[in-house]
Design a protein around this motif. Structure first.
Motif, mmCIF file in Angstrom:
data_model
loop_
_atom_site.group_PDB
_atom_site.id
_atom_site.type_symbol
_atom_site.label_atom_id
_atom_site.label_comp_id
_atom_site.label_asym_id
_atom_site.label_seq_id
_atom_site.Cartn_x
_atom_site.Cartn_y
_atom_site.Cartn_z
ATOM 1 N N SER A 19 0.828 -1.206 0.000
ATOM 2 C CA SER A 19 0.000 0.000 0.000
ATOM 3 C C SER A 19 0.861 1.253 0.000
ATOM 4 C CB SER A 19 -0.929 0.000 1.218
ATOM 5 O OG SER A 19 -1.673 1.197 1.280
ATOM 6 N N HIS A 20 1.938 1.239 0.782
ATOM 7 C CA HIS A 20 2.820 2.406 0.830
ATOM 8 C C HIS A 20 3.492 2.639 -0.525
ATOM 9 C CE1 HIS A 20 2.128 2.991 5.007
ATOM 10 N NE2 HIS A 20 2.811 1.938 5.430
ATOM 11 N N VAL A 21 3.875 1.561 -1.204
ATOM 12 C CA VAL A 21 4.487 1.699 -2.525
ATOM 13 C C VAL A 21 3.488 2.289 -3.513
ATOM 14 C CG1 VAL A 21 5.429 0.436 -4.505
ATOM 15 C CG2 VAL A 21 6.162 -0.155 -2.181
ATOM 16 N N LEU A 22 2.255 1.804 -3.468
ATOM 17 C CA LEU A 22 1.230 2.259 -4.411
ATOM 18 C C LEU A 22 0.828 3.703 -4.170
ATOM 19 C CD1 LEU A 22 -1.128 -0.853 -4.534
ATOM 20 C CD2 LEU A 22 0.326 -0.011 -6.375
ATOM 21 N N ASN A 23 0.741 4.097 -2.908
ATOM 22 C CA ASN A 23 0.152 5.395 -2.570
ATOM 23 C C ASN A 23 1.158 6.439 -2.109
ATOM 24 O OD1 ASN A 23 -2.576 4.411 -2.961
ATOM 25 N ND2 ASN A 23 -2.331 3.271 -1.043
ATOM 26 N N ASP A 24 2.449 6.053 -2.051
ATOM 27 C CA ASP A 24 3.479 6.993 -1.600
ATOM 28 C C ASP A 24 3.150 7.591 -0.242
ATOM 29 O OD1 ASP A 24 5.220 6.764 -3.800
ATOM 30 O OD2 ASP A 24 3.976 8.134 -4.970
ATOM 31 N N THR A 25 2.619 6.754 0.647
ATOM 32 C CA THR A 25 2.233 7.246 1.971
ATOM 33 C C THR A 25 3.349 7.102 3.006
ATOM 34 O OG1 THR A 25 1.170 5.070 2.266
ATOM 35 C CG2 THR A 25 -0.250 6.930 1.688
ATOM 36 N N ARG A 26 4.433 6.397 2.635
ATOM 37 C CA ARG A 26 5.570 6.262 3.548
ATOM 38 C C ARG A 26 6.792 5.862 2.740
ATOM 39 N NH1 ARG A 26 5.837 1.403 7.731
ATOM 40 N NH2 ARG A 26 6.975 0.536 5.946
ATOM 41 N N VAL A 28 9.803 3.849 1.328
ATOM 42 C CA VAL A 28 10.084 2.415 1.254
ATOM 43 C C VAL A 28 11.470 2.244 0.650
ATOM 44 C CG1 VAL A 28 9.364 0.209 0.231
ATOM 45 C CG2 VAL A 28 7.634 1.856 0.979
ATOM 46 N N LEU A 29 12.253 1.309 1.197
ATOM 47 C CA LEU A 29 13.605 1.082 0.683
ATOM 48 C C LEU A 29 13.562 0.750 -0.810
ATOM 49 C CD1 LEU A 29 15.119 -1.046 3.590
ATOM 50 C CD2 LEU A 29 15.663 1.325 3.012
ATOM 51 N N PRO A 30 14.542 1.255 -1.569
ATOM 52 C CA PRO A 30 14.519 1.069 -3.026
ATOM 53 C C PRO A 30 14.390 -0.388 -3.455
ATOM 54 C CG PRO A 30 16.179 2.686 -2.423
ATOM 55 C CD PRO A 30 15.667 2.105 -1.139
ATOM 56 N N HIS A 31 15.146 -1.316 -2.804
ATOM 57 C CA HIS A 31 15.071 -2.713 -3.238
ATOM 58 C C HIS A 31 13.726 -3.337 -2.895
ATOM 59 C CE1 HIS A 31 16.289 -3.288 1.014
ATOM 60 N NE2 HIS A 31 15.708 -4.471 0.906
ATOM 61 N N THR A 32 13.111 -2.866 -1.798
ATOM 62 C CA THR A 32 11.781 -3.366 -1.435
ATOM 63 C C THR A 32 10.735 -2.853 -2.416
ATOM 64 O OG1 THR A 32 12.420 -3.400 0.904
ATOM 65 C CG2 THR A 32 10.065 -3.478 0.405
ATOM 66 N N ARG A 33 10.831 -1.569 -2.750
ATOM 67 C CA ARG A 33 9.908 -0.986 -3.730
ATOM 68 C C ARG A 33 10.002 -1.737 -5.066
ATOM 69 N NH1 ARG A 33 7.272 3.763 -4.784
ATOM 70 N NH2 ARG A 33 7.901 4.562 -2.741
ATOM 71 N N GLN A 34 11.244 -2.016 -5.496
ATOM 72 C CA GLN A 34 11.413 -2.712 -6.774
ATOM 73 C C GLN A 34 10.835 -4.120 -6.722
ATOM 74 O OE1 GLN A 34 12.611 -1.131 -9.575
ATOM 75 N NE2 GLN A 34 11.670 -2.957 -10.487
ATOM 76 N N ALA A 35 10.979 -4.787 -5.574
ATOM 77 C CA ALA A 35 10.417 -6.133 -5.430
ATOM 78 C C ALA A 35 8.896 -6.102 -5.554
ATOM 79 C CB ALA A 35 10.831 -6.731 -4.083
ATOM 80 N N VAL A 36 8.277 -5.082 -4.970
ATOM 81 C CA VAL A 36 6.820 -4.934 -5.070
ATOM 82 C C VAL A 36 6.405 -4.664 -6.515
ATOM 83 C CG1 VAL A 36 4.857 -3.504 -4.396
ATOM 84 C CG2 VAL A 36 6.542 -4.193 -2.680
ATOM 85 N N LEU A 37 7.131 -3.758 -7.184
ATOM 86 C CA LEU A 37 6.797 -3.429 -8.573
ATOM 87 C C LEU A 37 6.978 -4.644 -9.485
ATOM 88 C CD1 LEU A 37 8.454 0.114 -8.856
ATOM 89 C CD2 LEU A 37 6.029 -0.427 -8.548
ATOM 90 N N ASP A 38 8.037 -5.433 -9.232
ATOM 91 C CA ASP A 38 8.261 -6.639 -10.040
ATOM 92 C C ASP A 38 7.138 -7.643 -9.821
ATOM 93 O OD1 ASP A 38 10.582 -5.551 -11.013
ATOM 94 O OD2 ASP A 38 11.915 -6.667 -9.639
ATOM 95 N N ALA A 39 6.697 -7.781 -8.578
ATOM 96 C CA ALA A 39 5.599 -8.720 -8.279
ATOM 97 C C ALA A 39 4.311 -8.268 -8.950
ATOM 98 C CB ALA A 39 5.417 -8.833 -6.769
ATOM 99 N N MET A 40 4.046 -6.972 -8.926
ATOM 100 C CA MET A 40 2.849 -6.445 -9.588
ATOM 101 C C MET A 40 2.884 -6.748 -11.085
ATOM 102 S SD MET A 40 2.571 -2.720 -7.711
ATOM 103 C CE MET A 40 1.478 -2.102 -8.974
ATOM 104 N N ASP A 41 4.059 -6.578 -11.683
ATOM 105 C CA ASP A 41 4.194 -6.819 -13.119
ATOM 106 C C ASP A 41 4.029 -8.300 -13.436
ATOM 107 O OD1 ASP A 41 4.919 -5.820 -15.813
ATOM 108 O OD2 ASP A 41 6.674 -7.090 -15.527
ATOM 109 N N GLU A 42 4.629 -9.152 -12.622
ATOM 110 C CA GLU A 42 4.558 -10.606 -12.853
ATOM 111 C C GLU A 42 3.134 -11.138 -12.699
ATOM 112 O OE1 GLU A 42 6.357 -14.726 -10.897
ATOM 113 O OE2 GLU A 42 7.246 -12.793 -10.405
ATOM 114 N N LEU A 43 2.417 -10.597 -11.726
ATOM 115 C CA LEU A 43 1.049 -11.075 -11.454
ATOM 116 C C LEU A 43 0.002 -10.345 -12.277
ATOM 117 C CD1 LEU A 43 1.282 -11.346 -7.553
ATOM 118 C CD2 LEU A 43 1.338 -13.234 -9.203
ATOM 119 N N GLY A 44 0.409 -9.274 -12.973
ATOM 120 C CA GLY A 44 -0.563 -8.503 -13.739
ATOM 121 C C GLY A 44 -1.525 -7.737 -12.844
ATOM 122 N N TYR A 45 -1.023 -7.291 -11.699
ATOM 123 C CA TYR A 45 -1.890 -6.586 -10.750
ATOM 124 C C TYR A 45 -2.185 -5.171 -11.229
ATOM 125 C CZ TYR A 45 -3.354 -4.136 -6.528
ATOM 126 O OH TYR A 45 -4.044 -3.362 -5.632
#
Length: 382
Positions: A19-26, A28-45
């Motif tokens: 949620s923080h990655v999506l909404n920029d509400t807090r 997030v460490l760069p590698h964690t943000r990238q992991a979330v973005l990669d998961a979103m891309d892989e799952l088609g979220y």
């Protein structure tokens, strides 16, 4: 359909982190943000925009209200706004106020009711109700192209983005004076618009710099549109001593002026010189090729987005007005010789009495239906 929980499991983080990655509400460490973005891309979220707006109180949308969207100048501004908005993850809702103060107020209210995060508006000649509404509801707003004076109550006013108008217009007038013209006519825009008053100021400044007196009979208002400019040009040509050179204050009025000149069987630049404020993609296809002031229209649109985003990030910052410089595109309708590398004869610098030869001279030619260049506008609010 993938959910935020699926993304969190795939990235090895909590749902709150997603949620923080999506909404920029807090942060997030760069590698964690990238992991979330990669998961979103892989799952088609695909994020739920409505749900995000409930969390952030932001819709990530911008309302754009500009008149005459079919005008190439505003079309290019729209392209700049759209590119700037998409770059920062914003969508556009677009409305055309038709330069009518009552309709302007209605469409801006409609955009506001759609919960846009902010607005970019090219105000009409009488924007009092518009500005009152925006001020009353504290809508983050950037005024585009046409500027307004700060409110009389001393409040901060609005951010504004526009091009320089006075100095470039003065440049056109002094150029024509240097070619020997002493009666230079102006087809001015719609009274009440800041662009009209500023270009009229530039016209007078240019005359003063050239040592020429201002003559109100050489100024006619074309009301910023083609048909009005055609009538205004015809009025100037009917003077006992008509102008030998003409300056039009926007591209739509250039078309009307050319029609009037053709109707009077006048050749540009042999019988009358012509310069225009506003360049456009097909100005180089006219015969003769049009000498024009080019406004940085796409940059104006993109800059308006940046200024609006600055306002959203810092609501209490002082209002600012950003003016972008224009460029003189020197071609041949002013009566100068062809530029190096181009064929063709040069025009004369001052008008002469028409002879049998000049009667047969080529008339100004224009593309078919120039007021309607191809354009594509998405997301229009009506």
């Amino acid at each position: 359909m993938a959910t935020m929980a699926d993304v969190a499991r795939s990235a090895g983080v909590s749902v709150a982190t997603v949620s923080h990655v999506l909404n920029d509400t807090r942060p997030v460490l760069p590698h964690t943000r990238q992991a979330v973005l990669d998961a979103m891309d892989e799952l088609g979220y695909t994020p739920n925009t409505l749900a995000r707006s409930l969390v952030t109180s932001r819709t990530r949308s911008i309302g754009l209200a500009v008149s005459a969207i079919s005008n190439p100048y505003f079309t290019e501004i729209l392209q700049g706004v759209e590119a700037g908005a998409l770059e920062h993850g914003y969508s556009l809702l677009i409305a055309d106020p038709h330069d009518d103060p009552v309709h302007e107020r209605k469409v801006v209210q409609l955009l506001h009711e759609r919960r846009v995060d902010g607005m970019i508006v090219a105000p009409s000649a009488d924007p009092r109700e518009l500005l009152a509404y925006l001020g009353r509801h504290k809508v983050p707003t950037v005024l585009l192209d046409r500027v307004v004076d700060a409110p009389a109550d001393g409040s901060t006013g609005f951010d504004q983005v526009c091009a320089d108008s006075a100095e470039p217009m003065a440049r056109l007038v002094t150029h024509l004076a240097e070619l020997g013209h002493r009666r230079i006519g102006l087809i001015a825009g719609l009274p009440g618009l800041s662009t009209t008053s500023e270009r009229l100021t530039g016209y007078r400044d240019g005359l003063t710099a050239a040592g020429l007196a201002y003559d109100e009979h050489l100024v006619a208002h074309g009301d910023s549109e083609s048909a009005g400019a055609e009538r205004a040009t015809a009025a100037l040509l009917s003077l006992a001593t008509p102008p030998t050179a003409l300056v039009t204050a926007n591209n739509a009025m250039t078309i009307g002026a050319l029609r009037a000149l053709r109707g009077h069987d006048l050749s540009v630049p042999d019988d009358i010189a012509l310069c225009c404020f506003d360049d456009f993609a097909w100005a180089d296809l006219f015969s003769p090729r049009l000498t024009a002031i080019a406004q940085p229209s796409r940059d104006i649109g993109a800059q308006a987005v940046r200024v609006l985003l600055d306002r959203l990030a810092s609501p209490d910052r002082p209002a600012r007005t950003v003016r972008l410089p224009c460029t003189l595109v020197h071609r041949t309708s002013c009566g100068c010789a062809e530029e190096p590398g181009r064929s063709g004869r040069s025009g004369r610098s001052v008008r002469r009495e028409k002879s049998a030869t000049s009667e047969a001279a080529a008339k100004p030619s224009t593309p078919d239906s120039p007021e309607q260049p191809p354009t594509s506008v998405k997301g229009t609010v009506s």
